[in-house]
Design a protein around this motif. Structure first.
Motif, PDB file in Angstrom:
ATOM      1  N   SER A 193       0.845  -1.196   0.000  1.00 49.80           N
ATOM      2  CA  SER A 193       0.000   0.000   0.000  1.00 49.80           C
ATOM      3  C   SER A 193       0.878   1.243   0.000  1.00 49.80           C
ATOM      4  O   SER A 193       2.103   1.157   0.190  1.00 49.80           O
ATOM      5  CB  SER A 193      -0.880   0.033   1.259  1.00 49.80           C
ATOM      6  N   SER A 209       0.734   3.801   2.233  1.00 48.19           N
ATOM      7  CA  SER A 209       1.230   4.107   3.580  1.00 48.19           C
ATOM      8  C   SER A 209       2.478   3.290   3.880  1.00 48.19           C
ATOM      9  O   SER A 209       3.472   3.799   4.414  1.00 48.19           O
ATOM     10  CB  SER A 209       0.168   3.762   4.636  1.00 48.19           C
ATOM     11  N   PHE A 256      -0.659  14.643   2.059  1.00 51.14           N
ATOM     12  CA  PHE A 256      -1.228  13.377   2.528  1.00 51.14           C
ATOM     13  C   PHE A 256      -0.259  12.259   2.180  1.00 51.14           C
ATOM     14  O   PHE A 256       0.068  12.044   1.016  1.00 51.14           O
ATOM     15  CB  PHE A 256      -2.601  13.089   1.907  1.00 51.14           C
ATOM     16  N   GLY A 260      -0.464   9.077   4.189  1.00 49.94           N
ATOM     17  CA  GLY A 260      -0.966   7.789   4.640  1.00 49.94           C
ATOM     18  C   GLY A 260      -1.411   7.799   6.084  1.00 49.94           C
ATOM     19  O   GLY A 260      -1.398   8.831   6.757  1.00 49.94           O
ATOM     20  N   LYS A 292      -1.252   2.865  -5.456  1.00 47.92           N
ATOM     21  CA  LYS A 292      -2.450   3.161  -6.250  1.00 47.92           C
ATOM     22  C   LYS A 292      -2.412   2.525  -7.643  1.00 47.92           C
ATOM     23  O   LYS A 292      -2.645   1.337  -7.762  1.00 47.92           O
ATOM     24  CB  LYS A 292      -2.662   4.674  -6.313  1.00 47.92           C
TER      25      LYS A 292
END
Ligand SMILES: Cc1ncc(COP(=O)(O)O)c(C=O)c1O
Length: 403
Positions: free
Chosen positions: A105, A107, A139, A141, A253
């Protein structure tokens, strides 16, 4: 009670309340079309928030996942697997980076970068370099490390104490960055385009200046390309627009096209930052996720999707500006490639507006609280953009006002 109503009721009973999803249950998708449990079809120009780089259930991607699932899904990282090697090689071939580490992911990818920075300096005898400089409104995570460098107080609420030693500067404020980077700084981290923060483009001065400042002071420079990377802005990585190479970048993503996959790509200079045993992930780099990643790259090449993102991104920007010019409920547009946004006026209710957009059959998301984000898959067509913009214009013409 319909099947969909029944599922919504069950969802409230059995799923944690940390999300506030729209009141329908999606069950199928193909390209830019998704269907809910009542059979209603929606046009999805959100791509699952910039994730579905090649659209819903692209047949080549679905086949690659099915084939790999039948062949080899997982081995521990005690062993090499062919797919991870191939994907790392393919990412290195397309970028200025020399080595890749896979995780699951965004994060986790940022978490890995933060750990790499600290360990890199530690091993070089600069043990005091433990701090990070990040930007307000960023931003990165939700895990403790990535959250700690996320510059939005609302995500920190009730979660402190966070990782210590993080300084925040205003995005695009080079003088502030200059003042914040010290001999304690392990790394500077920011997004070349702040996505969740409201689609704010980095300036040449800031992005290039950050490279210079980090070089002068011995700090590492990291770009978070989790949302801006993988073709979204019309280049493989957004950093290419700035002609600037960081020491490493995080990816997630779009890289798996919907299959959970994250990565960090790093230059040779800092590749030793994570020596054997210093970091790991059970699922990271599993052959199934990497087969999805390879299929995404294959589709991007075969269908010319970077070029499509650049061309249709330009078209979308122009058409969106026309929509904005005719409306009183919006105050401007901004974006790069297929990451575009239209800004809602102060008196417009963002949550009610996005709900009205969904009710009208169009899937979009908010960024920065008051920006309607359009981030379709990279193989979106002009007709689909026209269709989406016409729905959007109609809803915004009667945008719900704040109570
Ligand atoms: C720029 C950026 N970094 C990090 C993340 C976190 O990624 P994930 O939700 O996969 O952990 C996101 C997610 O929106 C993002 O946009």
């Amino acid at each position: 009670m319909t099947r969909q109503e029944d599922m919504l009721r069950t969802a409230k009973e059995v799923q944690l309340g940390n999300y506030a999803p729209a009141p329908f249950v999606l069950t199928h998708g193909r390209g830019r079309r998704v269907t809910d449990a009542s059979g209603r079809e929606y046009l999805d120009l959100s791509a699952g928030i910039s994730v579905l780089s090649v659209g819903h259930s692209h047949p080549t991607l679905a086949a690659a996942i099915a084939e790999q699932a039948a062949r080899l899904m997982h081995v521990s990282n005690v062993f090499y697997n062919d797919r991870a090697i191939e994907l790392a090689e393919a990412i290195c071939a397309r970028t200025p980076f020399d080595k890749v580490y896979f995780c699951n992911s965004g994060s986790e990818a940022n978490e890995s970068l933060l750990k790499l920075a600290r360990r890199y300096h530690y091993d070089r005898g600069e043990k005091q370099r433990t701090e990070f400089v990040s930007t307000h409104n960023s931003f990165h995570g939700r895990t403790m490390g990535s959250l700690s460098v996320t510059g939005q107080a609302k995500y920190h609420k009730g979660m402190e104490p966070l990782v210590q030693g993080v300084r925040f500067v205003d995005y695009n404020d080079l003088a502030a960055l200059d003042a914040a980077v010290t001999e304690q700084t392990a790394a500077v981290v920011f997004e070349p385009v702040q996505a969740e923060g409201g689609i704010i483009l980095g300036t040449d001065e800031f992005v290039r200046g950050a490279r210079r400042i980090c070089d002068e002071r011995g700090a590492l420079l990291f770009f978070d390309e989790i949302q801006s990377g993988y073709g979204r802005t019309g280049r493989f990585l957004a950093q290419e627009w700035f002609d600037t190479t960081p020491d490493a970048c995080s990816l997630a993503k779009g890289i798996g096209g919907g299959f959970p996959l994250g990565a960090i790509a790093v230059t040779e200079r800092v590749a030793g930052g994570l020596p054997p045993g210093s970091h790991a992930s059970t699922f990271g780099g599993n052959p199934l996720a990497c087969a999805a990643g390879l299929a995404v790259l294959h589709i991007i090449d075969e269908e010319g999707l970077i070029e499509n993102a650049r061309r249709l991104g330009g078209y979308l920007a122009e058409r969106l500006a026309e929509v904005d010019a005719q409306l009183e409920s919006t105050t401007g547009t901004r974006g790069l490639g297929l990451l575009q946004g239209i800004v809602l006026a102060d008196d417009v209710d963002p949550s009610a507006t996005i709900a009205a957009i969904h009710s009208a059959g169009l899937l979009l998301t908010l960024a920065g609280g008051n920006v309607v984000r359009i981030s379709p898959s990279l193989n979106v067509t002009r007709d689909e953009l026209d269709e989406g913009l016409s729905i959007l214009a109609k809803v915004l013409a009667e945008a719900p006002r704040k109570p």
